[in-house]
Scaffold this motif. Structure first.
Motif, PDB file in Angstrom:
ATOM      1  N   ARG A   1       7.106   7.041   3.020  1.00  0.00           N
ATOM      2  CA  ARG A   1       5.809   7.328   2.385  1.00  0.00           C
ATOM      3  C   ARG A   1       4.676   7.368   3.407  1.00  0.00           C
ATOM      4  O   ARG A   1       3.793   8.211   3.315  1.00  0.00           O
ATOM      5  CB  ARG A   1       5.532   6.321   1.290  1.00  0.00           C
ATOM      6  N   TRP A   2       4.695   6.470   4.386  1.00  0.00           N
ATOM      7  CA  TRP A   2       3.673   6.508   5.433  1.00  0.00           C
ATOM      8  C   TRP A   2       3.836   7.777   6.261  1.00  0.00           C
ATOM      9  O   TRP A   2       2.854   8.417   6.635  1.00  0.00           O
ATOM     10  CB  TRP A   2       3.737   5.267   6.326  1.00  0.00           C
TER      11      TRP A   2
ATOM     12  N   GLY B   1       5.046  10.570   5.172  1.00  0.00           N
ATOM     13  CA  GLY B   1       4.632  11.675   4.308  1.00  0.00           C
ATOM     14  C   GLY B   1       3.148  11.980   4.410  1.00  0.00           C
ATOM     15  O   GLY B   1       2.723  13.133   4.311  1.00  0.00           O
ATOM     16  N   VAL B   2       2.352  10.945   4.638  1.00  0.00           N
ATOM     17  CA  VAL B   2       0.903  11.127   4.798  1.00  0.00           C
ATOM     18  C   VAL B   2       0.608  11.995   6.025  1.00  0.00           C
ATOM     19  O   VAL B   2      -0.353  12.759   6.040  1.00  0.00           O
ATOM     20  CB  VAL B   2       0.198   9.754   4.903  1.00  0.00           C
TER      21      VAL B   2
ATOM     22  N   VAL C   1       0.838  -1.205   0.000  1.00  0.00           N
ATOM     23  CA  VAL C   1       0.000   0.000   0.000  1.00  0.00           C
ATOM     24  C   VAL C   1       0.871   1.252   0.000  1.00  0.00           C
ATOM     25  O   VAL C   1       0.523   2.263  -0.622  1.00  0.00           O
ATOM     26  CB  VAL C   1      -0.980  -0.014   1.195  1.00  0.00           C
ATOM     27  N   SER C   2       2.026   1.201   0.651  1.00  0.00           N
ATOM     28  CA  SER C   2       2.890   2.390   0.717  1.00  0.00           C
ATOM     29  C   SER C   2       3.285   2.871  -0.674  1.00  0.00           C
ATOM     30  O   SER C   2       3.474   4.061  -0.890  1.00  0.00           O
ATOM     31  CB  SER C   2       4.139   2.117   1.566  1.00  0.00           C
ATOM     32  N   TYR C   3       3.401   1.963  -1.624  1.00  0.00           N
ATOM     33  CA  TYR C   3       3.779   2.356  -2.985  1.00  0.00           C
ATOM     34  C   TYR C   3       2.625   2.998  -3.753  1.00  0.00           C
ATOM     35  O   TYR C   3       2.827   3.550  -4.822  1.00  0.00           O
ATOM     36  CB  TYR C   3       4.371   1.170  -3.743  1.00  0.00           C
ATOM     37  N   LEU C   4       1.434   2.939  -3.185  1.00  0.00           N
ATOM     38  CA  LEU C   4       0.287   3.641  -3.763  1.00  0.00           C
ATOM     39  C   LEU C   4       0.140   5.047  -3.182  1.00  0.00           C
ATOM     40  O   LEU C   4      -0.616   5.856  -3.699  1.00  0.00           O
ATOM     41  CB  LEU C   4      -0.997   2.840  -3.510  1.00  0.00           C
ATOM     42  N   LEU C   5       0.879   5.316  -2.096  1.00  0.00           N
ATOM     43  CA  LEU C   5       0.834   6.635  -1.452  1.00  0.00           C
ATOM     44  C   LEU C   5       1.668   7.633  -2.253  1.00  0.00           C
ATOM     45  O   LEU C   5       2.550   7.238  -3.016  1.00  0.00           O
ATOM     46  CB  LEU C   5       1.368   6.534  -0.016  1.00  0.00           C
ATOM     47  N   PRO C   6       1.418   8.931  -2.074  1.00  0.00           N
ATOM     48  CA  PRO C   6       2.188   9.945  -2.807  1.00  0.00           C
ATOM     49  C   PRO C   6       3.686   9.827  -2.542  1.00  0.00           C
ATOM     50  O   PRO C   6       4.105   9.495  -1.430  1.00  0.00           O
ATOM     51  CB  PRO C   6       1.654  11.275  -2.254  1.00  0.00           C
TER      52      PRO C   6
ATOM     53  N   ALA D   1       5.809  14.771  -0.125  1.00  0.00           N
ATOM     54  CA  ALA D   1       5.050  15.378   0.972  1.00  0.00           C
ATOM     55  C   ALA D   1       5.036  16.883   0.749  1.00  0.00           C
ATOM     56  O   ALA D   1       6.074  17.480   0.451  1.00  0.00           O
ATOM     57  CB  ALA D   1       5.689  15.055   2.316  1.00  0.00           C
TER      58      ALA D   1
ATOM     59  N   PRO E   1       9.194   2.641   2.103  1.00  0.00           N
ATOM     60  CA  PRO E   1       7.798   2.539   2.558  1.00  0.00           C
ATOM     61  C   PRO E   1       7.515   3.361   3.819  1.00  0.00           C
ATOM     62  O   PRO E   1       6.463   3.982   3.942  1.00  0.00           O
ATOM     63  CB  PRO E   1       7.607   1.042   2.824  1.00  0.00           C
TER      64      PRO E   1
END
Length: 178
Positions: A149-150, A152-153, A21-26, A29, A146
């Motif tokens: 990216r988490w 960054g959310v 899922v992390s690779y689907l995140l932007p 940031a 990963p």
């Protein structure tokens, strides 16, 4: 014994799902906040075009008055650099250098947080009659890590409030000069 294997298997599947899922995140940031200050751009510019002047309104220095600050380069404009060091986890250690400066319009800086990564920040001054809209922005490329990216959310939630406090401080400082 079988239930331990199921729990471990479940944990491995969960970790793989979180990584996937992390690779689907932007991959980037971004944080941005704006405020309107009752002053012309030239009255504000000197406070964003010098790392020494940011000391007067920074939202982070109040967290640790023992933060060690050193400056290098010119007193303002491109090349003006701040290095800071603090034991406080919300201040940390790093550097910030002005890399672009357009008088009374915009300033762009490069941030280096050491092992925490790099970013760019900007200040854009937009005249609005007798006032100026000041927009403080932040951008960081997160790469393929990963965990980054988490994180960054959450960046807007973590940094947004600090940007708001900093802009409030800047507004009080500039409007108090008038």
């Amino acid at each position: 014994m079988n239930w331990i294997k199921r729990i471990l298997g479940g944990l491995i599947v969960l970790i793989l799902i979180l990584i996937g899922v992390s690779y689907l995140l932007p991959g980037k940031a971004e944080v941005s906040r704006s405020i309107t200050i009752a002053a012309p751009p030239e009255a504000i510019f000197l406070y964003v075009n010098s790392m020494q002047e940011t000391e007067k309104w920074s939202p982070w220095l109040s967290r640790d008055p023992e933060t060690k600050l050193t400056y290098s380069g010119p007193d303002a404009g491109v090349g003006n650099t701040l290095n800071w060091s603090s034991e406080h986890p919300q201040v940390g250690t790093g550097s910030q250098e002005i890399i672009a400066s357009t008088p009374d319009q915009a300033v762009r800086t490069a941030l280096d947080f050491g092992p925490m990564g790099t970013a760019t920040a900007s200040f854009v001054l937009q005249p609005e009659g007798q006032q100026t809209q000041v927009t403080w922005g932040f951008t960081s490329e997160l790469g393929l890590n990963p965990m980054s990216r988490w994180m960054g959310v959450m960046m807007d939630k973590w940094v947004g409030g600090d940007y708001e406090r900093g802009l409030d401080n800047l507004k009080a400082l500039v409007e108090g000069q008038g």
